[in-house]
Design a protein around this motif. Structure first.
Motif, PDB file in Angstrom:
ATOM      1  N   LEU A  54      18.976  57.955  39.463  1.00  0.00           N
ATOM      2  CA  LEU A  54      18.073  57.644  38.352  1.00  0.00           C
ATOM      3  C   LEU A  54      17.133  58.804  38.047  1.00  0.00           C
ATOM      4  N   ASN A  55      16.811  59.605  39.071  1.00  0.00           N
ATOM      5  CA  ASN A  55      15.965  60.780  38.846  1.00  0.00           C
ATOM      6  C   ASN A  55      16.743  61.972  38.307  1.00  0.00           C
ATOM      7  N   ASP A  56      18.037  61.797  38.091  1.00  0.00           N
ATOM      8  CA  ASP A  56      18.898  62.947  37.759  1.00  0.00           C
ATOM      9  C   ASP A  56      19.934  62.544  36.699  1.00  0.00           C
ATOM     10  N   LEU A  57      19.515  61.630  35.808  1.00  0.00           N
ATOM     11  CA  LEU A  57      20.492  61.046  34.879  1.00  0.00           C
ATOM     12  C   LEU A  57      21.131  62.063  33.944  1.00  0.00           C
ATOM     13  N   VAL A  58      20.386  63.109  33.602  1.00  0.00           N
ATOM     14  CA  VAL A  58      20.929  64.104  32.664  1.00  0.00           C
ATOM     15  C   VAL A  58      22.187  64.739  33.258  1.00  0.00           C
ATOM     16  N   ASN A  59      22.123  65.079  34.535  1.00  0.00           N
ATOM     17  CA  ASN A  59      23.283  65.715  35.168  1.00  0.00           C
ATOM     18  C   ASN A  59      24.370  64.712  35.535  1.00  0.00           C
ATOM     19  N   VAL A  60      23.933  63.531  35.997  1.00  0.00           N
ATOM     20  CA  VAL A  60      24.906  62.547  36.479  1.00  0.00           C
ATOM     21  C   VAL A  60      25.672  61.919  35.311  1.00  0.00           C
ATOM     22  N   CYS A  61      24.942  61.461  34.315  1.00  0.00           N
ATOM     23  CA  CYS A  61      25.590  60.699  33.227  1.00  0.00           C
ATOM     24  C   CYS A  61      25.963  61.569  32.029  1.00  0.00           C
ATOM     25  N   GLN A  62      25.232  62.641  31.819  1.00  0.00           N
ATOM     26  CA  GLN A  62      25.533  63.571  30.717  1.00  0.00           C
ATOM     27  C   GLN A  62      25.689  62.830  29.385  1.00  0.00           C
ATOM     28  N   GLY A  63      24.788  61.881  29.142  1.00  0.00           N
ATOM     29  CA  GLY A  63      24.778  61.165  27.864  1.00  0.00           C
ATOM     30  C   GLY A  63      25.659  59.922  27.837  1.00  0.00           C
ATOM     31  N   LYS A  64      26.454  59.707  28.878  1.00  0.00           N
ATOM     32  CA  LYS A  64      27.316  58.514  28.891  1.00  0.00           C
ATOM     33  C   LYS A  64      26.514  57.292  29.317  1.00  0.00           C
ATOM     34  N   ASP A  65      26.927  56.131  28.838  1.00  0.00           N
ATOM     35  CA  ASP A  65      26.361  54.882  29.334  1.00  0.00           C
ATOM     36  C   ASP A  65      26.910  54.676  30.752  1.00  0.00           C
ATOM     37  N   PRO A  66      26.045  54.502  31.757  1.00  0.00           N
ATOM     38  CA  PRO A  66      26.547  54.335  33.142  1.00  0.00           C
ATOM     39  C   PRO A  66      27.591  53.227  33.270  1.00  0.00           C
ATOM     40  N   LYS A  67      27.453  52.204  32.435  1.00  0.00           N
ATOM     41  CA  LYS A  67      28.403  51.086  32.521  1.00  0.00           C
ATOM     42  C   LYS A  67      29.801  51.486  32.039  1.00  0.00           C
TER      43      LYS A  67
END
Ligand SMILES: C[S@@+](CC[C@H](N)C(=O)[O-])C[C@H]1O[C@@H](n2cnc3c(N)ncnc32)[C@H](O)[C@@H]1O
Length: 236
Positions: A54-67
């Motif tokens: 959650l502290n790194d959503l830009v890198n982890v999700c790269q704009g995608k919806d986590p779901k």
């Protein structure tokens, strides 16, 4: 990848982790406490989710919806993080070398139909999207959007096995996707080939060279020289 030394190391890892899991899995997963209630143990998984995802959503999700994301976890242990991931991401695929850890992880995610836990051989990811996946008619070229591993490579006493996992993640990850993982960065922790508790340590040049060899860009790092040395490898 072959060799008697690696076969012996894998046997040793499985045997040791099965023994630890039978004795007190949660304690060996997070050594801070000997007794963990379900609530405390799964709360610690939520904290890992908050701190590392959650502290790194830009890198982890790269704009995608986590779901909408498929994610991979290497070395899931008793399902602490797997369970938190399954509450956040669309699909979670987790592997572990130990039968007993896998049994407990399956129990931890019981009822969560988006969590898939496999026992693997300790060196590759052939069980993920393998024959079972194709049997259900899904494509052999399925990719994951994000891969993660925490407190696992720090226990692996072989550079070759760790690098093989990095290559395997490269095979399964979509281009541009992130593999965020932690290795042993402390030079003072001497490892032995047949010890499954202290893993081989990485310096910054070691980590950078491994990224290059395996087709990744090492964009960020944190904790060089410490036990918890975090690496952000983006697939080129
Ligand atoms: C300290 S526990 C951490 C578990 C989990 N990552 C967590 O943070 O809760 C380490 C786990 O890595 C697994 N493991 C160790 N060597 C492995 C290998 N070569 N391949 C897959 N899993 C491995 C062990 O069985 C154990 O479950």
């Amino acid at each position: 990848m072959a060799g008697l030394q690696i076969t012996r190391q894998l046997l040793r890892m499985r045997r040791d982790w099965d023994r630890r899991a039978r004795e007190n899995a949660r304690h060996y997963v997070v050594t801070g406490q000997t007794q963990w209630s379900d609530e405390e143990f799964f709360r610690s998984g939520q904290i890992t989710l908050e701190e590392e995802i959650l502290n790194d959503l830009v890198n982890v999700c790269q704009g995608k919806d986590p779901k909408d994301m498929k994610v991979l976890e290497i070395g899931c242990g008793a399902g602490r993080v797997t369970r938190a991931f399954a509450g956040f991401f669309g699909q979670v695929y987790a592997v572990d070398i130990s039968h007993e850890m896998v049994r407990q992880a399956k129990e931890a995610v019981g009822g969560m139909s988006n969590a898939h836990v496999f026992r693997n051989n300790g060196k590759d990811l052939s069980v993920v999207f393998g024959p079972w996946w194709r049997r259900f008619g899904f494509g052999a070229r399925t990719q994951v959007d994000f891969a993660f591993s925490f407190m696992v490579f720090q226990h692996i006493p072989s550079r070759e096995i760790i690098e093989n996992y990095v290559r395997e993640v490269h095979r399964l990850l979509r281009p541009g996707g992130l593999f965020k993982f932690q290795v042993q960065g402390s030079p003072g922790m001497a490892h032995e080939a047949q010890n499954s508790w202290v893993g081989v340590s990485f310096t910054e040049p070691d980590a950078r060279q491994m990224a290059e060899r395996c087709g990744f860009e090492m964009r960020y790092q944190y904790g060089a020289g410490d036990q918890y040395y975090w690496l952000w490898f983006f697939k080129k």
